[in-house]
Design an enzyme around this catalytic site. Sequence first.
Site, PDB file in Angstrom:
ATOM      1  N   ARG A 127       0.824  -1.222   0.000  1.00  0.00           N
ATOM      2  CA  ARG A 127       0.000   0.000   0.000  1.00  0.00           C
ATOM      3  C   ARG A 127       0.854   1.267   0.000  1.00  0.00           C
ATOM      4  NH1 ARG A 127      -2.485   0.968   5.632  1.00  0.00           N
ATOM      5  NH2 ARG A 127      -0.274   1.447   5.857  1.00  0.00           N
ATOM      6  N   ARG A 155      12.983   5.409   0.962  1.00  0.00           N
ATOM      7  CA  ARG A 155      13.193   4.027   1.420  1.00  0.00           C
ATOM      8  C   ARG A 155      12.243   3.133   0.641  1.00  0.00           C
ATOM      9  NH1 ARG A 155      14.353   3.411   7.759  1.00  0.00           N
ATOM     10  NH2 ARG A 155      15.697   1.826   6.916  1.00  0.00           N
ATOM     11  N   PHE A 170      -8.513  -8.232  19.127  1.00  0.00           N
ATOM     12  CA  PHE A 170      -7.240  -7.533  18.965  1.00  0.00           C
ATOM     13  C   PHE A 170      -6.463  -8.082  17.759  1.00  0.00           C
ATOM     14  CE2 PHE A 170      -2.649  -7.669  20.056  1.00  0.00           C
ATOM     15  CZ  PHE A 170      -2.377  -6.306  20.157  1.00  0.00           C
TER      16      PHE A 170
HETATM   17  C1  IN0 Z   1       0.649  -4.632  15.881  1.00  0.00           C
HETATM   18  C2  IN0 Z   1      -0.350  -5.314  14.984  1.00  0.00           C
HETATM   19  C3  IN0 Z   1      -0.888  -6.645  15.507  1.00  0.00           C
HETATM   20  C4  IN0 Z   1      -2.039  -6.725  16.220  1.00  0.00           C
HETATM   21  C5  IN0 Z   1      -2.542  -7.968  16.626  1.00  0.00           C
HETATM   22  C6  IN0 Z   1      -1.877  -9.140  16.335  1.00  0.00           C
HETATM   23  C7  IN0 Z   1      -0.698  -9.098  15.619  1.00  0.00           C
HETATM   24  C8  IN0 Z   1       0.005 -10.282  15.328  1.00  0.00           C
HETATM   25  C9  IN0 Z   1       1.162 -10.216  14.627  1.00  0.00           C
HETATM   26  C10 IN0 Z   1       1.718  -9.002  14.254  1.00  0.00           C
HETATM   27  C11 IN0 Z   1       1.039  -7.826  14.527  1.00  0.00           C
HETATM   28  C12 IN0 Z   1      -0.154  -7.842  15.202  1.00  0.00           C
HETATM   29  O1  IN0 Z   1      -1.446  -4.488  14.613  1.00  0.00           O
HETATM   30  C13 IN0 Z   1      -1.212  -3.121  14.341  1.00  0.00           C
HETATM   31  C14 IN0 Z   1      -2.484  -2.496  13.750  1.00  0.00           C
HETATM   32  C15 IN0 Z   1      -2.364  -0.990  13.642  1.00  0.00           C
HETATM   33  O2  IN0 Z   1      -1.558  -0.372  14.277  1.00  0.00           O
HETATM   34  N1  IN0 Z   1      -3.196  -0.378  12.808  1.00  0.00           N
HETATM   35  C16 IN0 Z   1      -3.153   1.056  12.535  1.00  0.00           C
HETATM   36  C17 IN0 Z   1      -3.487   1.266  11.105  1.00  0.00           C
HETATM   37  C18 IN0 Z   1      -2.302   1.242  10.189  1.00  0.00           C
HETATM   38  O3  IN0 Z   1      -2.512   1.074   8.991  1.00  0.00           O
HETATM   39  O4  IN0 Z   1      -1.185   1.456  10.653  1.00  0.00           O
HETATM   40  C19 IN0 Z   1      -4.176   1.830  13.309  1.00  0.00           C
HETATM   41  O5  IN0 Z   1      -3.933   3.028  13.513  1.00  0.00           O
HETATM   42  O6  IN0 Z   1      -5.211   1.278  13.682  1.00  0.00           O
HETATM   43  C20 IN0 Z   1      -0.008  -2.918  13.466  1.00  0.00           C
HETATM   44  O7  IN0 Z   1      -0.134  -2.513  12.313  1.00  0.00           O
HETATM   45  N2  IN0 Z   1       1.243  -3.152  14.002  1.00  0.00           N
HETATM   46  C21 IN0 Z   1       1.429  -3.587  15.337  1.00  0.00           C
HETATM   47  C22 IN0 Z   1       2.390  -2.963  16.134  1.00  0.00           C
HETATM   48  C23 IN0 Z   1       2.543  -3.320  17.457  1.00  0.00           C
HETATM   49  C24 IN0 Z   1       1.724  -4.315  17.986  1.00  0.00           C
HETATM   50 CL1  IN0 Z   1       1.908  -4.711  19.650  1.00  0.00          CL
HETATM   51  C25 IN0 Z   1       0.761  -4.963  17.218  1.00  0.00           C
HETATM   52  C26 IN0 Z   1       2.450  -2.817  13.201  1.00  0.00           C
HETATM   53  C27 IN0 Z   1       3.120  -3.988  12.429  1.00  0.00           C
HETATM   54  C28 IN0 Z   1       4.331  -3.418  11.702  1.00  0.00           C
HETATM   55  C29 IN0 Z   1       2.204  -4.600  11.392  1.00  0.00           C
HETATM   56  C30 IN0 Z   1       3.592  -5.077  13.371  1.00  0.00           C
END
Ligand code: IN0
Length: 429
Positions: free
Chosen positions: A222, A232, A292
């Site tokens: 995306r 990057r 979650f």
């Molecule tokens: C996440 C993940 C996340 C949530 C639940 C289970 C997971 C299992 C494996 C890996 C990641 C998992 O979810 C978030 C979602 C998020 O932040 N959404 C943004 C929208 C967006 O597009 O950025 C929002 O504002 O709602 C996620 O994207 N990441 C994340 C980071 C930390 C944690 Cl603890 C959980 C980032 C990433 C890079 C995909 C791991």
Amino acid sequence: MSALAASLTHPTELFQLINFQFFGGKERLFPARAELENTPSMRRCDYYLCRTSRSFSAVIRALDAELRPAISIFYLVLRGLDTVEDDMSLDKKLKHKLLTTFHEKLYDPQWNFDGSGPNEKDRDLLVEFHVVTQEFLALDKKFQVVIADICKRMGHGMAEFIDKTVETVDDYNLYCHYVAGLVGIGLSKLFSASGLESAEVGVDEERANSMGLFLQKTNIIRDYLEDLEEGRTWWPRQVWSLYGTKLSDFASPDCEAGGLACLNHLVADALQHVPDCFVYMSRLRTQSVFNFCAIPQVMAIATLDLCYNNKQVLKRNVKIRKGTAVSLMMKATSLANVIDIFVSYSKSLQSQGVTTDPTYGKLSSTLDTIFKRAEQAKTMAAATDNLRHTRTEAQQALVLSPSVTIPVGIALAGLAAYYYTRHTQAPKP
Ligand code: IN0
């Protein structure tokens, strides 16, 4: 208001958006739990949590008390690490040192960092990082070891990629493992350590890794243009070189055909992780943990469907409508519903499939596997959806009681009249 206007041609979505934003749908889906933010540093952490991600923070805040502080702190620690990794104004040597020693800073309640570039949006999280470390140190040891271990492995992985570009598909998988697969592995170990999920969830690192890879690959697909503009790029050369001579060429109309074939190749690649995600989610037994995990996953499949063969990805930022996001969030509270969402987007992808693409065969076979695994997962869902415990009111978020339908109906009619002649979101070309 623009989010409402964008959903005007989708009445169900519009209804849910209004219900979610104005009639307590959000509170029913993410019920406020007992206040756990009872220290000044935890309240400050909560502020940073809400500021960095407004919708995702609601999902974190709805987690059961056993997990909520650990996941909140894990999220902020990862944000801190990400802020260092993203900062292109930092001296590379300093960046390397910070990334590889970040896990040690977690045990220093005085540590903070004011050297981030002025444009880093989470600069002040690092300036005030002692609020995170103080709360990290207040966590149970069983959570601290998981967070510190993931932080160490991720920091070293990010450091490895400071000067390395993503050349091969193996590099692509490795980079995604470092920045997202490890998040999945860490989360799974936190879930198991809390006792809310079984030991199996924390032990199966392969499935946890796939959960992260599916999300991160979707982000990378995306964010083609945004990343390119920031200097990057994460699209693997081994893939894009099949379709063009320079990755940046895909942004120009002359190279659009190659750009689309490359985009479709990467979508087919990302979809390979879906069967593992089904297995992972089918193991979750706690409702708040299920929500979650499932919410980001359904957003990702919807985003992949939007991106597939969409030349807008190469020209500007694309995003699913807010109304779609709300509908998905409200539906993603049972395995049966989550599987239905995946099947529905997979059918959409199947119907859009570009038969002349070199990766069309791969897309088709991956989608066929998804349909097969979806059927198996549905059988599982019939047996397990009702067993999930610590049930929140989430499932009732859409109960059509007169106290919701009447005001929402009136609001809807008014809005429809108001926006009658206005334009709505252009359909995917
Ligand atoms: C996440 C993940 C996340 C949530 C639940 C289970 C997971 C299992 C494996 C890996 C990641 C998992 O979810 C978030 C979602 C998020 O932040 N959404 C943004 C929208 C967006 O597009 O950025 C929002 O504002 O709602 C996620 O994207 N990441 C994340 C980071 C930390 C944690 Cl603890 C959980 C980032 C990433 C890079 C995909 C791991």
